[in-house]
Design a protein around this motif. Structure first.
Motif, mmCIF file in Angstrom:
data_model
loop_
_atom_site.group_PDB
_atom_site.id
_atom_site.type_symbol
_atom_site.label_atom_id
_atom_site.label_comp_id
_atom_site.label_asym_id
_atom_site.label_seq_id
_atom_site.Cartn_x
_atom_site.Cartn_y
_atom_site.Cartn_z
ATOM 1 N N HIS A 80 42.875 -19.451 0.999
ATOM 2 C CA HIS A 80 42.492 -20.245 2.172
ATOM 3 C C HIS A 80 40.976 -20.294 2.274
ATOM 4 O O HIS A 80 40.266 -19.331 1.931
ATOM 5 C CB HIS A 80 43.070 -19.634 3.454
ATOM 6 C CG HIS A 80 42.566 -20.299 4.694
ATOM 7 N ND1 HIS A 80 41.595 -19.732 5.495
ATOM 8 C CD2 HIS A 80 42.871 -21.495 5.259
ATOM 9 C CE1 HIS A 80 41.334 -20.545 6.518
ATOM 10 N NE2 HIS A 80 42.102 -21.617 6.389
ATOM 11 N N GLY A 81 40.452 -21.421 2.777
ATOM 12 C CA GLY A 81 39.016 -21.553 3.007
ATOM 13 C C GLY A 81 38.711 -22.851 3.744
ATOM 14 O O GLY A 81 39.530 -23.770 3.769
ATOM 15 N N ARG A 82 37.543 -22.882 4.346
ATOM 16 C CA ARG A 82 37.118 -24.070 5.088
ATOM 17 C C ARG A 82 35.622 -24.282 4.916
ATOM 18 O O ARG A 82 34.865 -23.352 4.651
ATOM 19 C CB ARG A 82 37.454 -23.946 6.575
ATOM 20 C CG ARG A 82 36.845 -22.753 7.269
ATOM 21 C CD ARG A 82 36.690 -22.996 8.765
ATOM 22 N NE ARG A 82 35.677 -23.987 9.068
ATOM 23 C CZ ARG A 82 35.441 -24.476 10.286
ATOM 24 N NH1 ARG A 82 36.179 -24.067 11.308
ATOM 25 N NH2 ARG A 82 34.479 -25.365 10.488
ATOM 26 N N THR A 83 35.200 -25.530 5.106
ATOM 27 C CA THR A 83 33.781 -25.859 5.042
ATOM 28 C C THR A 83 33.173 -25.716 6.436
ATOM 29 O O THR A 83 33.871 -25.490 7.430
ATOM 30 C CB THR A 83 33.578 -27.300 4.550
ATOM 31 O OG1 THR A 83 34.142 -28.197 5.517
ATOM 32 C CG2 THR A 83 34.254 -27.514 3.212
ATOM 33 N N ASP A 84 31.856 -25.872 6.516
ATOM 34 C CA ASP A 84 31.190 -25.957 7.813
ATOM 35 C C ASP A 84 31.542 -27.290 8.464
ATOM 36 O O ASP A 84 32.028 -28.227 7.805
ATOM 37 C CB ASP A 84 29.676 -25.851 7.645
ATOM 38 C CG ASP A 84 29.262 -24.489 7.097
ATOM 39 O OD1 ASP A 84 29.989 -23.502 7.348
ATOM 40 O OD2 ASP A 84 28.219 -24.433 6.399
ATOM 41 N N ASP A 85 31.271 -27.403 9.767
ATOM 42 C CA ASP A 85 31.492 -28.673 10.468
ATOM 43 C C ASP A 85 30.532 -29.730 9.919
ATOM 44 O O ASP A 85 29.360 -29.447 9.637
ATOM 45 C CB ASP A 85 31.273 -28.499 11.967
ATOM 46 C CG ASP A 85 32.353 -27.643 12.609
ATOM 47 O OD1 ASP A 85 33.373 -27.381 11.942
ATOM 48 O OD2 ASP A 85 32.173 -27.244 13.784
ATOM 49 N N LYS A 86 31.049 -30.949 9.818
ATOM 50 C CA LYS A 86 30.271 -32.028 9.233
ATOM 51 C C LYS A 86 30.384 -33.290 10.089
ATOM 52 O O LYS A 86 31.358 -33.464 10.817
ATOM 53 C CB LYS A 86 30.747 -32.322 7.802
ATOM 54 C CG LYS A 86 30.637 -31.110 6.902
ATOM 55 C CD LYS A 86 30.976 -31.440 5.476
ATOM 56 C CE LYS A 86 30.706 -30.210 4.599
ATOM 57 N NZ LYS A 86 29.278 -29.806 4.631
ATOM 58 N N THR A 87 29.381 -34.165 9.962
ATOM 59 C CA THR A 87 29.405 -35.469 10.626
ATOM 60 C C THR A 87 28.959 -36.531 9.625
ATOM 61 O O THR A 87 28.096 -36.274 8.775
ATOM 62 C CB THR A 87 28.482 -35.509 11.857
ATOM 63 O OG1 THR A 87 27.155 -35.161 11.468
ATOM 64 C CG2 THR A 87 28.974 -34.558 12.943
ATOM 65 N N LEU A 88 29.554 -37.704 9.743
ATOM 66 C CA LEU A 88 29.191 -38.854 8.922
ATOM 67 C C LEU A 88 29.119 -40.083 9.815
ATOM 68 O O LEU A 88 29.747 -40.113 10.878
ATOM 69 C CB LEU A 88 30.238 -39.077 7.821
ATOM 70 C CG LEU A 88 30.314 -38.027 6.705
ATOM 71 C CD1 LEU A 88 31.527 -38.298 5.819
ATOM 72 C CD2 LEU A 88 29.035 -38.029 5.861
ATOM 73 N N PRO A 89 28.348 -41.085 9.408
ATOM 74 C CA PRO A 89 28.340 -42.332 10.193
ATOM 75 C C PRO A 89 29.759 -42.880 10.328
ATOM 76 O O PRO A 89 30.604 -42.697 9.446
ATOM 77 C CB PRO A 89 27.450 -43.275 9.363
ATOM 78 C CG PRO A 89 26.583 -42.363 8.553
ATOM 79 C CD PRO A 89 27.414 -41.167 8.250
#
Length: 219
Positions: free
Chosen positions: A98-107
């Motif tokens: 199990h693993g997750r990335t950091d929070d992200k934003t895109l246009p």
């Protein structure tokens, strides 16, 4: 008879082993995981994909322990150019895969996740999703449909007194006969007609006396 029976048992066992082998390796090690798109406010334990997000993260489940992953996000029509790189990164999963990335934003737009990992035997994992943050910019309170100020049912100001010429005169009217034919009275109560008659009599009397004196002188 016993020899034939033993041979038949061995052949049956071998056949069953061959039939079970494809099932055992239907999902090769390394390809048995899944990855989800999660809203930033969604907990990591949820295994449901969320294809419409604003701020988000990538959440992986069921891979091999400590498996290394390389991922990228590319643009998709109609909002972007197909295959144009929008974001990328890598991570190492924990011992439970199990693993997750950091929070992200895109246009705001349409995107595709491509998830590659060590020990991959088939194709990379894919997820297509949309980002839309316009709703987060809107005011939280809905404007009222009714006007804030209710008009008064009664007029606030009474009409001002009329200043027309029909108001009462400021000075007293001149003396005039009343409705019964009597002469109007002066300020001291004496009839105006009587005073005028007295004045006329005095003038007449004075003239008479002057005439008598002139006549007496002539004789």
């Amino acid at each position: 008879m016993r020899t034939l029976t033993s041979t038949g048992v061995l052949m049956t066992a071998a056949a069953l082993s061959l039939l079970a082998a494809p099932a055992a390796y239907a999902t090769p090690p390394g390809d048995n995981g899944t990855v989800k798109i999660h809203d930033a406010k969604t907990g990591e334990e949820l295994r449901k994909n969320e294809p419409h997000v604003c701020s988000f993260y990538l959440d992986a489940f069921g891979f091999d322990g400590e498996q290394k992953v390389d991922w990228k996000i590319v643009e998709m029509p109609p909002t972007g150019t197909k295959g144009e790189l929008a974001d990328s990164g890598s991570l190492t999963l924990d011992g439970e895969g199990h693993g997750r990335t950091d929070d992200k934003t895109l246009p705001d737009g349409h995107y595709k996740l491509i998830w590659n990992f060590d020990g991959e035997h088939g194709e990379a994992k894919h997820k297509v999703f949309w980002t839309d943050c316009e709703d987060d910019d809107k005011p939280s309170e809905k404007p009222s449909d009714k006007p804030s100020d209710k008009p008064s049912d009664k007029p606030t100001d009474e009409p001002s007194p009329s200043t027309s010429d029909s108001t009462a005169p400021t000075s007293a009217p001149s003396p005039s006969p009343n409705g019964d034919g009597d002469l109007a009275e002066t300020g001291n109560g004496a009839p105006v007609g009587v005073l005028a008659a007295v004045a006329a009599a005095l003038v007449a009397g004075g003239g008479y006396l002057v005439a008598r004196r002139r006549t007496a002188r002539q004789h």
